[in-house]
Design a protein around this motif. Structure first.
Motif, PDB file in Angstrom:
ATOM      1  N   PHE A  35      -5.691 -14.809  19.431  1.00 39.58           N
ATOM      2  CA  PHE A  35      -5.632 -13.399  20.025  1.00 39.58           C
ATOM      3  C   PHE A  35      -4.722 -12.716  19.327  1.00 39.58           C
ATOM      4  O   PHE A  35      -5.286 -11.505  18.959  1.00 39.58           O
ATOM      5  N   VAL A  36      -3.386 -12.863  19.314  1.00 40.36           N
ATOM      6  CA  VAL A  36      -2.469 -12.107  18.783  1.00 40.36           C
ATOM      7  C   VAL A  36      -2.497 -11.989  17.436  1.00 40.36           C
ATOM      8  O   VAL A  36      -2.592 -10.912  16.900  1.00 40.36           O
ATOM      9  N   LEU A  37      -3.264 -12.979  16.640  1.00 36.16           N
ATOM     10  CA  LEU A  37      -3.483 -12.866  15.131  1.00 36.16           C
ATOM     11  C   LEU A  37      -4.421 -12.021  15.026  1.00 36.16           C
ATOM     12  O   LEU A  37      -4.402 -11.180  14.039  1.00 36.16           O
ATOM     13  N   ALA A  38      -5.535 -12.125  15.778  1.00 34.04           N
ATOM     14  CA  ALA A  38      -6.624 -11.140  15.717  1.00 34.04           C
ATOM     15  C   ALA A  38      -6.262  -9.832  16.014  1.00 34.04           C
ATOM     16  O   ALA A  38      -7.001  -8.980  15.314  1.00 34.04           O
ATOM     17  N   TRP A  39      -5.596  -9.645  16.985  1.00 35.75           N
ATOM     18  CA  TRP A  39      -5.168  -8.295  17.170  1.00 35.75           C
ATOM     19  C   TRP A  39      -4.398  -7.554  16.131  1.00 35.75           C
ATOM     20  O   TRP A  39      -4.456  -6.500  15.678  1.00 35.75           O
ATOM     21  N   TRP A  40      -3.547  -8.399  15.354  1.00 34.32           N
ATOM     22  CA  TRP A  40      -2.792  -7.903  14.231  1.00 34.32           C
ATOM     23  C   TRP A  40      -3.502  -7.879  13.060  1.00 34.32           C
ATOM     24  O   TRP A  40      -3.181  -6.747  12.346  1.00 34.32           O
ATOM     25  N   LEU A  41      -4.552  -8.565  12.593  1.00 34.73           N
ATOM     26  CA  LEU A  41      -5.447  -8.372  11.733  1.00 34.73           C
ATOM     27  C   LEU A  41      -6.594  -7.507  11.754  1.00 34.73           C
ATOM     28  O   LEU A  41      -6.943  -7.094  10.713  1.00 34.73           O
ATOM     29  N   LEU A  42      -7.383  -7.355  12.874  1.00 33.92           N
ATOM     30  CA  LEU A  42      -8.312  -6.764  12.913  1.00 33.92           C
ATOM     31  C   LEU A  42      -8.287  -5.453  13.691  1.00 33.92           C
ATOM     32  O   LEU A  42      -7.358  -5.339  14.300  1.00 33.92           O
ATOM     33  N   PRO A  43      -9.320  -4.437  13.437  1.00 38.99           N
ATOM     34  CA  PRO A  43      -9.082  -3.252  14.217  1.00 38.99           C
ATOM     35  C   PRO A  43      -9.401  -3.304  15.472  1.00 38.99           C
ATOM     36  O   PRO A  43     -10.271  -4.252  16.251  1.00 38.99           O
ATOM     37  N   THR A  44      -8.801  -2.594  16.196  1.00 39.44           N
ATOM     38  CA  THR A  44      -9.352  -2.333  17.670  1.00 39.44           C
ATOM     39  C   THR A  44     -10.719  -2.377  18.312  1.00 39.44           C
ATOM     40  O   THR A  44     -10.784  -3.304  19.105  1.00 39.44           O
ATOM     41  N   TRP A  45     -11.346  -1.601  17.445  1.00 43.59           N
ATOM     42  CA  TRP A  45     -12.710  -1.316  18.069  1.00 43.59           C
ATOM     43  C   TRP A  45     -13.413  -2.738  17.710  1.00 43.59           C
ATOM     44  O   TRP A  45     -14.403  -3.160  18.600  1.00 43.59           O
ATOM     45  N   LEU A  46     -13.139  -3.528  16.931  1.00 40.19           N
ATOM     46  CA  LEU A  46     -13.670  -4.808  16.493  1.00 40.19           C
ATOM     47  C   LEU A  46     -13.449  -5.746  17.615  1.00 40.19           C
ATOM     48  O   LEU A  46     -14.321  -6.495  17.975  1.00 40.19           O
ATOM     49  N   ILE A  47     -12.215  -5.863  18.076  1.00 35.09           N
ATOM     50  CA  ILE A  47     -11.772  -6.905  18.971  1.00 35.09           C
ATOM     51  C   ILE A  47     -12.549  -6.406  20.202  1.00 35.09           C
ATOM     52  O   ILE A  47     -13.068  -7.448  20.848  1.00 35.09           O
ATOM     53  N   VAL A  48     -12.764  -5.263  20.628  1.00 40.97           N
ATOM     54  CA  VAL A  48     -13.310  -4.755  21.779  1.00 40.97           C
ATOM     55  C   VAL A  48     -14.764  -5.225  21.732  1.00 40.97           C
ATOM     56  O   VAL A  48     -15.192  -5.825  22.937  1.00 40.97           O
ATOM     57  N   ALA A  49     -15.342  -4.992  20.665  1.00 37.83           N
ATOM     58  CA  ALA A  49     -16.811  -5.165  20.370  1.00 37.83           C
ATOM     59  C   ALA A  49     -16.979  -6.750  20.720  1.00 37.83           C
ATOM     60  O   ALA A  49     -17.781  -7.332  21.072  1.00 37.83           O
ATOM     61  N   ILE A  50     -15.905  -7.578  20.040  1.00 35.92           N
ATOM     62  CA  ILE A  50     -16.167  -9.310  20.415  1.00 35.92           C
ATOM     63  C   ILE A  50     -15.969  -9.341  21.816  1.00 35.92           C
ATOM     64  O   ILE A  50     -16.771 -10.155  22.165  1.00 35.92           O
ATOM     65  N   VAL A  51     -14.889  -8.851  22.267  1.00 33.38           N
ATOM     66  CA  VAL A  51     -14.571  -9.481  23.675  1.00 33.38           C
ATOM     67  C   VAL A  51     -15.768  -8.795  24.554  1.00 33.38           C
ATOM     68  O   VAL A  51     -15.982  -9.727  25.716  1.00 33.38           O
ATOM     69  N   VAL A  52     -16.312  -7.961  24.615  1.00 29.88           N
ATOM     70  CA  VAL A  52     -17.458  -7.446  25.185  1.00 29.88           C
ATOM     71  C   VAL A  52     -18.721  -8.155  24.835  1.00 29.88           C
ATOM     72  O   VAL A  52     -19.626  -8.165  25.653  1.00 29.88           O
ATOM     73  N   GLY A  53     -19.036  -8.160  23.453  1.00 24.36           N
ATOM     74  CA  GLY A  53     -20.469  -8.336  22.992  1.00 24.36           C
ATOM     75  C   GLY A  53     -20.477 -10.060  23.108  1.00 24.36           C
ATOM     76  O   GLY A  53     -21.815 -10.190  23.392  1.00 24.36           O
ATOM     77  N   VAL A  54     -19.790 -11.103  22.902  1.00 26.51           N
ATOM     78  CA  VAL A  54     -19.848 -12.275  23.266  1.00 26.51           C
ATOM     79  C   VAL A  54     -20.442 -12.596  24.469  1.00 26.51           C
ATOM     80  O   VAL A  54     -21.334 -13.277  24.641  1.00 26.51           O
ATOM     81  N   PRO A  55     -19.896 -12.309  25.428  1.00 27.43           N
ATOM     82  CA  PRO A  55     -20.346 -12.765  26.932  1.00 27.43           C
ATOM     83  C   PRO A  55     -21.735 -12.069  27.203  1.00 27.43           C
ATOM     84  O   PRO A  55     -22.732 -12.557  27.708  1.00 27.43           O
ATOM     85  N   VAL A  56     -22.296 -10.926  26.837  1.00 24.14           N
ATOM     86  CA  VAL A  56     -23.209 -10.242  26.819  1.00 24.14           C
ATOM     87  C   VAL A  56     -24.436 -10.929  26.027  1.00 24.14           C
ATOM     88  O   VAL A  56     -25.459 -11.132  26.668  1.00 24.14           O
ATOM     89  N   ALA A  57     -24.123 -11.423  24.997  1.00 18.25           N
ATOM     90  CA  ALA A  57     -25.084 -11.985  24.215  1.00 18.25           C
ATOM     91  C   ALA A  57     -25.265 -13.428  24.681  1.00 18.25           C
ATOM     92  O   ALA A  57     -26.260 -13.728  24.657  1.00 18.25           O
ATOM     93  N   ALA A  58     -24.315 -14.015  25.266  1.00 17.53           N
ATOM     94  CA  ALA A  58     -24.429 -15.102  25.800  1.00 17.53           C
ATOM     95  C   ALA A  58     -25.452 -15.320  26.967  1.00 17.53           C
ATOM     96  O   ALA A  58     -26.029 -16.039  27.350  1.00 17.53           O
TER      97      ALA A  58
END
Length: 60
Positions: free
Chosen positions: A14-37
Protein backbone atom coordinates in the motif's frame (compact mmCIF):
# COMPACT_ATOMS: atom_id res chain seq x y z
CA UNK A 1 3.15 -17.42 6.35
CA UNK A 2 2.02 -15.83 9.57
CA UNK A 3 -0.73 -13.24 9.79
CA UNK A 4 1.73 -10.58 10.91
CA UNK A 5 3.89 -11.09 7.85
CA UNK A 6 0.86 -10.92 5.56
CA UNK A 7 -0.20 -7.62 7.13
CA UNK A 8 3.32 -6.25 6.84
CA UNK A 9 3.53 -7.17 3.15
CA UNK A 10 0.10 -5.68 2.50
CA UNK A 11 1.01 -2.45 4.28
CA UNK A 12 4.29 -2.25 2.38
CA UNK A 13 2.46 -2.73 -0.92
CA UNK A 14 0.00 0.00 0.00
CA UNK A 15 2.78 2.44 0.87
CA UNK A 16 4.60 1.61 -2.37
CA UNK A 17 1.40 2.11 -4.39
CA UNK A 18 0.75 5.40 -2.57
CA UNK A 19 4.22 6.57 -3.56
CA UNK A 20 4.04 5.45 -7.20
CA UNK A 21 0.40 6.01 -8.19
CA UNK A 22 -1.70 9.17 -8.23
CA UNK A 23 -4.09 9.59 -5.32
CA UNK A 24 -7.25 9.46 -7.47
CA UNK A 25 -6.20 6.06 -8.86
CA UNK A 26 -5.65 4.63 -5.38
CA UNK A 27 -9.06 5.90 -4.26
CA UNK A 28 -10.64 4.38 -7.39
CA UNK A 29 -9.03 1.02 -6.62
CA UNK A 30 -9.94 1.05 -2.91
CA UNK A 31 -13.57 1.91 -3.69
CA UNK A 32 -13.92 0.11 -7.02
CA UNK A 33 -12.68 -3.36 -6.12
CA UNK A 34 -15.24 -4.03 -3.33
CA UNK A 35 -18.05 -2.54 -5.43
CA UNK A 36 -17.11 -4.70 -8.41
CA UNK A 37 -16.88 -7.77 -6.15
CA UNK A 38 -20.36 -7.05 -4.75
CA UNK A 39 -21.88 -6.77 -8.21
CA UNK A 40 -20.23 -10.05 -9.26
CA UNK A 41 -22.22 -11.93 -6.61
CA UNK A 42 -25.35 -13.88 -7.49
CA UNK A 43 -28.66 -12.50 -6.26
CA UNK A 44 -28.85 -15.18 -3.53
CA UNK A 45 -25.33 -14.36 -2.35
CA UNK A 46 -26.15 -10.64 -2.21
CA UNK A 47 -29.30 -11.41 -0.21
CA UNK A 48 -27.31 -13.54 2.23
CA UNK A 49 -24.64 -10.84 2.60
CA UNK A 50 -27.30 -8.18 3.20
CA UNK A 51 -28.96 -10.40 5.81
CA UNK A 52 -25.66 -10.89 7.62
CA UNK A 53 -24.99 -7.15 7.71
CA UNK A 54 -28.50 -6.52 9.08
CA UNK A 55 -27.90 -9.01 11.88
CA UNK A 56 -24.56 -7.30 12.56
CA UNK A 57 -22.56 -10.45 11.85
CA UNK A 58 -20.29 -8.27 9.75
CA UNK A 59 -19.65 -4.53 9.83
CA UNK A 60 -19.52 -2.20 6.89
Amino acid sequence: MSTGKKLLIGAGGFVLAWWLLPTWLIVAIVVGVPVAAYFMLDESQRRRLTGRSRRRSIDY
